[in-house]
Design a protein around this motif. Sequence first.
Motif, PDB file in Angstrom:
ATOM      1  N   PHE A   1       0.839  -1.197   0.000  1.00 25.68           N
ATOM      2  CA  PHE A   1       0.000   0.000   0.000  1.00 25.68           C
ATOM      3  C   PHE A   1       0.880   1.254   0.000  1.00 25.68           C
ATOM      4  CE2 PHE A   1      -2.073  -3.203   2.834  1.00 25.68           C
ATOM      5  CZ  PHE A   1      -2.986  -3.661   1.902  1.00 25.68           C
TER       6      PHE A   1
ATOM      7  N   LEU B   1       1.776  -3.017   9.412  1.00 24.27           N
ATOM      8  CA  LEU B   1       0.688  -3.665   8.654  1.00 24.27           C
ATOM      9  C   LEU B   1       1.058  -3.773   7.175  1.00 24.27           C
ATOM     10  CD1 LEU B   1      -2.945  -2.533   9.232  1.00 24.27           C
ATOM     11  CD2 LEU B   1      -2.124  -2.726   6.931  1.00 24.27           C
TER      12      LEU B   1
ATOM     13  N   VAL C   1       1.599  -7.358   5.016  1.00 20.76           N
ATOM     14  CA  VAL C   1       0.870  -7.690   3.795  1.00 20.76           C
ATOM     15  C   VAL C   1       1.841  -7.837   2.625  1.00 20.76           C
ATOM     16  CG1 VAL C   1      -0.867  -6.889   2.171  1.00 20.76           C
ATOM     17  CG2 VAL C   1      -1.203  -6.556   4.615  1.00 20.76           C
TER      18      VAL C   1
ATOM     19  N   LYS D   1       2.046 -11.147   0.378  1.00 14.61           N
ATOM     20  CA  LYS D   1       1.396 -11.148  -0.929  1.00 14.61           C
ATOM     21  C   LYS D   1       2.283 -10.777  -2.099  1.00 14.61           C
ATOM     22  CE  LYS D   1      -2.624 -12.191   0.725  1.00 14.61           C
ATOM     23  NZ  LYS D   1      -3.159 -13.539   0.493  1.00 14.61           N
TER      24      LYS D   1
ATOM     25  N   VAL E   1       2.115  -4.279  15.050  1.00 15.61           N
ATOM     26  CA  VAL E   1       0.665  -4.329  14.869  1.00 15.61           C
ATOM     27  C   VAL E   1      -0.036  -4.724  16.167  1.00 15.61           C
ATOM     28  CG1 VAL E   1      -1.166  -5.608  13.701  1.00 15.61           C
ATOM     29  CG2 VAL E   1       0.759  -4.719  12.404  1.00 15.61           C
TER      30      VAL E   1
ATOM     31  N   PRO F   1      -1.194  -0.586  19.423  1.00 13.01           N
ATOM     32  CA  PRO F   1      -2.503  -0.038  19.806  1.00 13.01           C
ATOM     33  C   PRO F   1      -2.639   0.126  21.317  1.00 13.01           C
ATOM     34  CG  PRO F   1      -2.784  -1.831  18.262  1.00 13.01           C
ATOM     35  CD  PRO F   1      -1.338  -1.800  18.597  1.00 13.01           C
TER      36      PRO F   1
ATOM     37  N   GLN G   1      -4.718 -10.486  -6.637  1.00 14.78           N
ATOM     38  CA  GLN G   1      -3.640 -10.233  -5.676  1.00 14.78           C
ATOM     39  C   GLN G   1      -3.886  -8.906  -4.942  1.00 14.78           C
ATOM     40  OE1 GLN G   1       0.144  -9.316  -7.370  1.00 14.78           O
ATOM     41  NE2 GLN G   1       1.308 -10.242  -5.692  1.00 14.78           N
TER      42      GLN G   1
ATOM     43  N   GLU H   1      -6.777  -9.406  -2.447  1.00 15.87           N
ATOM     44  CA  GLU H   1      -6.374 -10.195  -1.275  1.00 15.87           C
ATOM     45  C   GLU H   1      -5.482  -9.379  -0.345  1.00 15.87           C
ATOM     46  OE1 GLU H   1      -4.615 -13.772  -2.622  1.00 15.87           O
ATOM     47  OE2 GLU H   1      -6.544 -14.675  -3.192  1.00 15.87           O
ATOM     48  N   SER H   2      -4.597  -8.580  -0.922  1.00 24.99           N
ATOM     49  CA  SER H   2      -3.726  -7.752  -0.096  1.00 24.99           C
ATOM     50  C   SER H   2      -4.546  -6.763   0.707  1.00 24.99           C
ATOM     51  CB  SER H   2      -2.729  -6.979  -0.961  1.00 24.99           C
ATOM     52  OG  SER H   2      -1.958  -7.872  -1.688  1.00 24.99           O
ATOM     53  N   ALA H   3      -5.490  -6.098   0.009  1.00 20.61           N
ATOM     54  CA  ALA H   3      -6.299  -5.103   0.700  1.00 20.61           C
ATOM     55  C   ALA H   3      -7.078  -5.747   1.838  1.00 20.61           C
ATOM     56  CB  ALA H   3      -7.251  -4.433  -0.284  1.00 20.61           C
TER      57      ALA H   3
ATOM     58  N   LEU I   1      -6.370  -8.546   3.501  1.00 21.02           N
ATOM     59  CA  LEU I   1      -5.466  -8.924   4.594  1.00 21.02           C
ATOM     60  C   LEU I   1      -5.114  -7.689   5.423  1.00 21.02           C
ATOM     61  CD1 LEU I   1      -3.716 -11.045   6.002  1.00 21.02           C
ATOM     62  CD2 LEU I   1      -1.897 -10.508   4.390  1.00 21.02           C
ATOM     63  N   GLY I   2      -4.827  -6.583   4.723  1.00 16.07           N
ATOM     64  CA  GLY I   2      -4.513  -5.343   5.419  1.00 16.07           C
ATOM     65  C   GLY I   2      -5.647  -4.924   6.337  1.00 16.07           C
TER      66      GLY I   2
ATOM     67  N   LEU J   1      -5.855  -7.097   9.439  1.00 16.66           N
ATOM     68  CA  LEU J   1      -4.811  -6.725  10.406  1.00 16.66           C
ATOM     69  C   LEU J   1      -5.189  -5.443  11.133  1.00 16.66           C
ATOM     70  CD1 LEU J   1      -1.554  -7.528   8.447  1.00 16.66           C
ATOM     71  CD2 LEU J   1      -2.350  -8.612  10.537  1.00 16.66           C
ATOM     72  N   PHE J   2      -5.761  -4.511  10.368  1.00 17.01           N
ATOM     73  CA  PHE J   2      -6.177  -3.262  10.994  1.00 17.01           C
ATOM     74  C   PHE J   2      -7.239  -3.525  12.061  1.00 17.01           C
ATOM     75  CE2 PHE J   2      -8.891   0.552  11.166  1.00 17.01           C
ATOM     76  CZ  PHE J   2      -7.946   1.430  11.652  1.00 17.01           C
TER      77      PHE J   2
ATOM     78  N   VAL K   1      -7.524  -6.139  13.826  1.00 13.85           N
ATOM     79  CA  VAL K   1      -6.846  -6.688  15.004  1.00 13.85           C
ATOM     80  C   VAL K   1      -6.364  -5.544  15.898  1.00 13.85           C
ATOM     81  CG1 VAL K   1      -4.818  -7.948  15.780  1.00 13.85           C
ATOM     82  CG2 VAL K   1      -6.172  -8.839  13.904  1.00 13.85           C
ATOM     83  N   THR K   2      -5.795  -4.516  15.268  1.00 12.15           N
ATOM     84  CA  THR K   2      -5.315  -3.400  16.088  1.00 12.15           C
ATOM     85  C   THR K   2      -6.483  -2.698  16.771  1.00 12.15           C
ATOM     86  OG1 THR K   2      -5.411  -1.659  14.407  1.00 12.15           O
ATOM     87  CG2 THR K   2      -3.438  -3.003  14.450  1.00 12.15           C
TER      88      THR K   2
END
Lengths: 532, 316, 214
Positions: free
Chosen positions: A107, A171, A175, A179, A205, A209, C19, C22-24, C26-27, C30-31, C33-34
């Motif tokens: 990203f 994060l 990723v 990926k 990660v 927080p 791809q 899937e990356s977005a 997964l990101g 994870l977010f 989780v935080t």
Amino acid sequence: MHQATQGHGNYLTEGGFWSWFTTLDHKRIGVMYLFTTLAFFIVGGLFAVLIRLELFRPGNLFSPDLYNQLFTFHGAIMIFMFIIPIIPAALGNFFLPLMIGAKDVAFPRLNLTSYYLFIGGAMLAVAALFSGGVDTGWTFYAPYSLRSQTAVILVTLGVFVMGFSSILTGLNFMVTIHKLRAPGMTFHRMPLFLWAIYATAIIQVLATPVIGITVLLIVMERVLQIGFFDPKLGGDPVLFQHFFWFYSHPAVYIMILPGMGIISEVVTVFSRKHIFGYVAIAYSSLAIAFISFLVWGHHMFVSGQSPLANLLFSVLTMMVAIPTAIKIFNWTATLYKGSIQLQTPMLYALSFLFLFTIGGLTGLFLATLSVDVHLHDTYFVVAHFHYVMMGGTVMGLLAGIHYWWPKMFGRMYPELSGKISCFLIFLGFNVTFLPQFYLGRLGMPRRYADYDASFTTWNMVSTIGSWFIFAGFLWMFAYLIWSLFRGEKAGDNPWGAKTLEWQTSSPPQVYNFEKIPEVKEGPYHYGVMKTE
Amino acid sequence: MLPQASSSAHSFEILFGVIFWFSLISFLAVSTAIVFFVIKFHRTRRDPFKTPFIHGHTVLETSVAVGLFVVVMIFFIWGWADYKKILNAPQDPLEINVIGKQWLWEMEYSNGRKLINEMVVPKDEPVKLLFSSADVIHSFFIPNFRLKQDVVPGLYTTLWFQASLLGEHPVLCAEYCGSAHSKMLATLKVVSKEDYDTWQKQWEKAKTQKVEEAQEDAASMAEQGKGLFTQKGCTACHTVTGQKLIGPPLNGIFGKEVELQDGSKHFRDENYIRESLMTPGAKMVKGFAPLMPTFQGTLSDSEVNAVIAYLKSLKE
Amino acid sequence: MNTQAGSHSVPHHFETAQQAFESAKLGMWLFLVTEILLFGVLFCIYIMYRGLYPEMFHEASLHLNRVMGATNTAVLLISSFTMAMAVHRAKHDDRVTAVRMLAITFFCGVIFMTIKYFEYTHKIHEGLLPAGMFSYDHVTHVKMPLFFSLYFMMTGLHGIHVLVGMGLILWVMVRCQRGAFGHAYSTPVELTGIYWHLVDLIWIYLFPLLYLIG
């Protein structure tokens, strides 16, 4: 974003000056991080020199209040603005995509956002410096941080914002590693630096927080008087320590793991040997990350927490020693039967091995309950922490900066100057911090603006050592800046390394590779395949 | 070398020594190996393209892990055993209440005797300290005993010891607590059991006699006040030389006007000084923070008088 | 991530749209989780103080309006359903229904915040405020102000998340209206959906923990 056809220039020169501010290129963001964090390192370092000056002899050079601000800013700047971000966000940003054979991180916009968040948070903290300062120590212990008349809110908000920057970076890296690996780049073919960055990202990660909300609660305590940590309002100050260390202990592994990763790269390249025990080193990074979440209470052995908690935290802390020792053993064993070249990066890597070993072993004293009762909150802890953080992380960082400098900027630094600096820093470091172990054992508490005359001699020695470190860094910054303009042009692979970042040009082109590489073997295939 | 003034100090030194020698040997082993390898396998002696391909050595790595595991478990168990001794106070110790305030230590004995920044305990008798804090977290640290305990507001913590060495031992604050953190010092005097008993008895006797005869002339009152001024920890924040520390300097202030926090003026007379000692926040001098602890109950009337006499005697 | 109205191109550093998606995703996970850890600290504080003062929590929760709390729970549950529908319809190129469902979801958010507003003003009026500002007279337990600190911190942080979620919904709604999403690309709707479900889920925990004690 440029079209792919434009992407064959060198990343440093493509586009004008202003294009840097909106760049999505991970390499440029990495370079911006590198220079920003190094600038903060200089500021934090100057504070350190002033601290040592005050402690040169008993009596007050500065007022105690000013001294308290000095060590608070030294700690806060070094930790939140230098040592946490620098390796992952600067070197990691630059080299992670290169090392897995990707064109960028997953990203890119988020990456730039996290850079600007970092700048924003840092500015908040710097604003505090000009609006009364902060005197709580970087640990913000309640209830002192709730009563202090200084700009605690600004700094804690700054930490909160920088925390988000750190989370987004972690994060992004997780990723990316999952990926965006090039064809053939299995997890077990990844360079160990990336395993370390990956383990670091997990901690970033999962732990950040917690500090984020905790410092936010400190702000809320001051603004809305919520009282969770304030004994006057029925709260519990020890609870704050639990939350604080739940982040801040794993955070020291955010600091050290990437440094360890760099050592794995440098030691193999400069001894031209396959790493000894790849799997053990890789998984010990993950093991350290995992255990790091379970040991925060060892900062609180004398805080009044329950003896049962002390028992558990002591035994779990002992466990950290094992993966750490395996790493040290394996790096040493990698040297065996190699062909060792002592260039600057390798000298820093060897310094790391010496100093980090001392840092790790002195941790055993502090993990042992009855011994910690005496050593806790004394200079022994200060020395231990600096041996791990400066002797470990900073040495690893300097190894990494020198190792990758030719790749990042396409120019070599002067080798002899590099060696002189390394010598000055190594010497100065030991002269500064070795005496502090002894002072701590004699019972000199930390964060003292003034001390008993009996501690004078070793404090003087320590202060003199700090001048050597200062001189070493001054010399280093001078020749590094010089080399940016006048340094000898570096080849694509000046060290003859096998990892992917060396397969592209120096400095790399905008989209990293002409053609995405296909990976057929591990990153450390040096030497002949059979034993001699 | 630091004196060993209690049994815990003795145990500390033994375990510290064991870990120290283990660490030193390990460090020497690692560094010798590194130096040896660097010399023996230097590029000048070794062909960079003919290094052997060694993946690792599972048995060796595992034995390092297991060996270290055993060692650290020994340290852990040993440390825990010693720590349990630090935790468990014996029956019927002498109990002393200790209150940490920014920036002094207040000790209170069970007979009501209060001391500031000074503690007297008998040798070879178990003593248990009961801590509380009036403001922020402090930590009571006695290096010569190798002991320390955080003093937390809103929570009682304890620490016990048995002193084995006569004499004076320094006490320091080990948890950062603000401006005069490094001045928050006290002295722990270890005396023989007999001396301790007489020391307490004399005080109790004097207390019953109401110290009426202590109505001495002004000069010696000032003398007494001077003593109190250092004993009670005033010097951590106030100078008598005109220098500003945490609190205002106190020389030549008596009978003069001073500007208060709210902008009004006030004469610093006897009543003002008395009020400032008992309710320090009531009339704050402009430019200083409300940090001073109250001395209500720690200073007797005659002692307040002595302090006032001392302040009167000081010139600018 | 990089979209123009009407068509979507895969960002240059990804090989395939799959791809990128899937990356977005997964990101986003994870977010989340935080986010859970962020709330986790407040839950820890809750558990600790409730363990210490169970009767106080019991008494204090009687001061909360259960009817309003239950209504809000229902509103959020409905909004979760409509959000899921919106994601489903957007993937199947049914733009009209998707926009309608997003609008309902957004409206549910508005109802939720309105009810929250009335609850807050009532509490503020009564003086049931965080510890240092607490001024309600009829309390039997001295630690009761702590409960209201927790109440305001937990629901406040959650409220901020609802507002952020509403902003995101508005944004994807506008883009959906313009026809940015379809079977080939619907990542933003999907991610907003995941986020909104988490916000709902946290409320599902907050409601019984704060309102339904005893």
